[in-house]
Design a protein around this motif. Structure first.
Motif, PDB file in Angstrom:
ATOM      1  N   ARG A   1     -11.388   2.402   4.431  1.00 15.22           N
ATOM      2  CA  ARG A   1     -10.946   1.341   3.523  1.00 15.22           C
ATOM      3  C   ARG A   1     -12.045   0.965   2.526  1.00 15.22           C
ATOM      4  NH1 ARG A   1      -5.982  -0.318   4.640  1.00 15.22           N
ATOM      5  NH2 ARG A   1      -6.129  -1.984   3.091  1.00 15.22           N
TER       6      ARG A   1
ATOM      7  N   GLU B   1       0.834  -1.196   0.000  1.00 19.96           N
ATOM      8  CA  GLU B   1       0.000   0.000   0.000  1.00 19.96           C
ATOM      9  C   GLU B   1       0.867   1.243   0.000  1.00 19.96           C
ATOM     10  OE1 GLU B   1      -2.642   0.177   3.304  1.00 19.96           O
ATOM     11  OE2 GLU B   1      -3.689  -1.674   2.789  1.00 19.96           O
TER      12      GLU B   1
ATOM     13  N   TRP C   1      -4.012   0.182  -2.860  1.00 23.27           N
ATOM     14  CA  TRP C   1      -3.688  -1.220  -2.552  1.00 23.27           C
ATOM     15  C   TRP C   1      -3.133  -1.821  -3.833  1.00 23.27           C
ATOM     16  CZ3 TRP C   1      -4.931  -6.453  -3.281  1.00 23.27           C
ATOM     17  CH2 TRP C   1      -4.778  -7.300  -2.171  1.00 23.27           C
TER      18      TRP C   1
ATOM     19  N   GLY D   1      -2.743  -3.818   4.135  1.00 26.44           N
ATOM     20  CA  GLY D   1      -3.733  -4.222   5.116  1.00 26.44           C
ATOM     21  C   GLY D   1      -4.811  -5.056   4.440  1.00 26.44           C
TER      22      GLY D   1
END
Length: 240
Positions: free
Chosen positions: A132, A86, A118, A157
């Motif tokens: 997110r 990321e 991402w 993540g």
């Protein structure tokens, strides 16, 4: 849900009303689809070649199951040498971000805000850093060496997921009684010419609030929302 499809000679697969371009070079190959209501992964011989935002509803998945689909295992996300990463970047007013010398289009509607990205071997998934929430998915133009040199690079993540809420926009009804949403013409009637209406754009439907009532129209495109506000009405001086 997992299921297989064979790539036709055109290289253009169709599943539940959506087309997946794989190219004539892959004609005859068997593609495995891993799908839920959030994301669709396409795999060839166990290797993930593409990931896109899902257009499927729970009912669509049930129909696919009835046609030979099966319960899926874990999502085929990158691992090992293909691990995801990321970075955070600011999206300029043209909707672009700079990555390792590449100017990558995020989306015009994201201009002027920060976004998380991402990164895996095939795609760049732009997401809201606080929630997110998945905002856009684009092809990844970066080599593995370029990825490793990115400023602020960190291990990824959890994969971002689309919001289940529709996008709320405004449109001004034209002289012909129509509005344009995601390049789809929606007819409302000349009675409403000049009025500004609120439109909710979901994965497969367009919902219009009109005279205290709600009209639901089936969406016919997969083009994302680019403009949230209604167009400014023309002045007499604007007409040539």
């Amino acid at each position: 849900m997992e299921f297989e499809r064979v790539v036709p000679a055109s290289g253009n697969l169709q599943v539940a009303g959506k087309q997946f371009w794989l190219g004539p070079a892959r004609a005859g190959l068997t593609v495995t689809f891993w799908a839920d209501t959030s994301v669709i992964h396409l795999l060839v011989a166990g290797t993930r070649i593409k990931s896109v935002r899902s257009h499927l509803s729970v009912a669509d998945l049930a129909q696919l199951a009835a046609r030979g689909g099966r319960s899926a295992g874990p999502a085929p996300l990158p691992a090992g040498d293909a691990a995801a990463f990321e970075v955070d970047r600011f999206v300029n007013n043209s909707g672009l971000v700079g990555l390792a010398g590449h100017q990558v289009l995020a989306a015009e509607i994201l201009g002027g805000r920060s976004a998380g990205i991402w990164i895996d071997g095939e795609t760049l998934s732009f997401f809201d850093p606080s929630s997110r929430e998945l905002l856009r998915v684009r092809p990844n133009p970066l080599t593995s060496e370029e990825i490793q040199r990115l400023r602020g690079l960190r291990p990824a993540g959890p994969p971002p997921r689309p919001s289940v809420e529709p996008v709320r926009v405004q449109r001004r009804v034209s002289a012909t009684g129509t509005v344009m949403v995601c390049r789809q013409v929606v007819s409302l009637g000349r009675t409403y010419t000049g009025q500004t209406v609120t439109v909710h754009v979901a994965e497969s439907t367009i919902t219009v609030e009109l005279d205290g009532q709600v009209r639901v129209i089936q969406g016919t495109t997969d083009i994302p929302v680019r403009h949230v506000k209604a167009n400014k009405p023309r002045e007499v001086s604007d007409v040539v």
